[in-house]
Write an enzyme that holds these catalytic residues in place. Sequence first.
Site, PDB file in Angstrom:
ATOM      1  CG  HIS A  40      -1.960  -1.038   1.227  1.00 55.06           C
ATOM      2  ND1 HIS A  40      -3.251  -0.969   1.042  1.00 55.06           N
ATOM      3  CD2 HIS A  40      -1.673  -2.331   1.279  1.00 55.06           C
ATOM      4  CE1 HIS A  40      -3.855  -2.006   1.389  1.00 55.06           C
ATOM      5  NE2 HIS A  40      -2.974  -3.090   1.098  1.00 55.06           N
ATOM      6  CG  ASP A 146      -5.197   2.276   1.513  1.00 54.04           C
ATOM      7  OD1 ASP A 146      -6.127   1.401   1.670  1.00 54.04           O
ATOM      8  OD2 ASP A 146      -3.946   1.705   0.961  1.00 54.04           O
ATOM      9  CD  GLN A 360       8.723  -7.897  -6.291  1.00 51.07           C
ATOM     10  OE1 GLN A 360       8.768  -8.815  -5.508  1.00 51.07           O
ATOM     11  NE2 GLN A 360       7.264  -7.543  -6.654  1.00 51.07           N
ATOM     12  CG  HIS A 375       2.358 -12.450  -2.447  1.00 52.58           C
ATOM     13  ND1 HIS A 375       3.172 -12.028  -3.049  1.00 52.58           N
ATOM     14  CD2 HIS A 375       1.843 -11.345  -1.702  1.00 52.58           C
ATOM     15  CE1 HIS A 375       3.368 -10.602  -3.131  1.00 52.58           C
ATOM     16  NE2 HIS A 375       2.366 -10.326  -2.078  1.00 52.58           N
ATOM     17  CB  SER A 380       3.859  -8.767  -6.727  1.00 50.71           C
ATOM     18  OG  SER A 380       4.603  -8.275  -5.411  1.00 50.71           O
ATOM     19  CD  GLU A 383       6.483  -3.756  -8.148  1.00 49.90           C
ATOM     20  OE1 GLU A 383       6.500  -2.789  -7.388  1.00 49.90           O
ATOM     21  OE2 GLU A 383       6.890  -5.113  -7.654  1.00 49.90           O
ATOM     22  CG  ASP A 399      -6.065  -8.042  -3.010  1.00 50.24           C
ATOM     23  OD1 ASP A 399      -5.585  -8.352  -1.734  1.00 50.24           O
ATOM     24  OD2 ASP A 399      -5.605  -7.402  -3.786  1.00 50.24           O
TER      25      ASP A 399
END
Length: 488
Positions: A40, A146, A360, A375, A380, A383, A399
Amino acid sequence: MIQIPFIGKPCIETALGMMSGDTSGSKMRVVVVPLPAQGHLNQLLHFSRVIAQRGATVSFVATSTHIHQVRSRVEGWEFHKFDIHFEELPMPHLSGEELDAQSCHTFPIHLIPLFEAMEDQLGSHVDQLLRAICSENNNRVVIVYDSTMGWIQTAATKYSIPAYIFRPISAYYKIWSKRVSNETGGSSPFNISLKRCYPERLIKYLRRQRSLLGPAKGYIINTFSALESEFIRQGREELAYGGKPVWSVGSLLPRAFFNDERRLRLQVDTECMRWLDRQAPASVLYVSFGSISSLSVTQIRELADGLERSGQHFMWVLRISDGAHSSTEAQFDSACKFLEQGYGRRLEGRGLIVRNWAPQLDILFHKSTGGFLTHCGWNSTVESISAGVGMLTWPLHCDQFANSALITRELKAGVEVKEWENAEENEMVSAEEVEKAVKRLMTSEEGLQVRKRAQELRGSARKAVCDGGSSWKDMDSLLHHFSQSFSD
């Protein structure tokens, strides 16, 4: 309060302070408030960079601990070159109930007390900060928070600050969540229940936050039209967004990554990047489960065995999850001790265990990376799609099951590590299942088609953020809406 002054040249066509005929010369301030969890924090920091490029002054609000965390992990850009001010909140007091970051629960339950404590203890600090910002900026202030931080809306309403909700999850999640079983039982096409996705305590917290979102003016989503237009449309038709405007502004990654300028690395140990440089193109499976979840000792050993048996080259970030008070860079080795003695030596040259924070984005955009065992956190996922890397999906909670379904069943840009059989409880993934799934992604004809599809999506992601692309236009529309909100 830490303030980082703007020292770079902004990428701007029209100053926000001069939009819509405004001639006051007062520049708009955008206050950004993330949930204190890495995925987040990261998305909203990237959002802050993008709107700062367009001419906004940004106040990024988080605890001192989480400001340090997100700044130390930034990739592909230098935050001090943008008009982003980091506004520190105190860390709330956590009672002795702070839960173990190495718990066997798949959801990081140790973070729930932090979320609750922030809501209970930091309201007055946010109130004071917003009052000061409004005074300093002639009330030309908007706030973006958020969607899991609905309590921020209370202070925004008090000072008549136009507020916008940032959803750090997919548009597809709204569609998927209607198909899963509710807390009382039942089954779904995905054989996953809400009970498995969310602890009851978190469900109560999230429901409370949703009840506070009403006064907000619209929703901002880190996605793009070519990826999720169908699901954004369905969400609008089903009033999932309350009939309010929705802006799809992703991908929010630095433009340099799309331009193949990939050597913008953090000043950290680059052993993993040097190792990747020695590997064949598209030959390495990158393995990471994010920053807030941990696998059980038994599961770590099954995964290790499966990776070894697959015969494929891999890079595995093996770590325990971030704690409520701090990140856990100093504790990486404690997770590695669960591996069989001699495992690293046995796989030397073919497998690399990363014992530091891994860059990453640099890894995903590297030419040697051919797959991502993930995961399926939304950060991710976006990306990996932006990098054009096919995914092997292993969702753990929240989610992530929806994202796995989106990746594998809708986008055809990944394969599932297994078919889940027990909707209510966490399931072990065996070494045999890991081996089979890795080979399926990295060596089969199906895997080749998945990786081709991922490359197609990368092109769509790049097109969306270029001048005139769908996300570029939505960002322009959003910033115009910010400015217009003062005349409502």
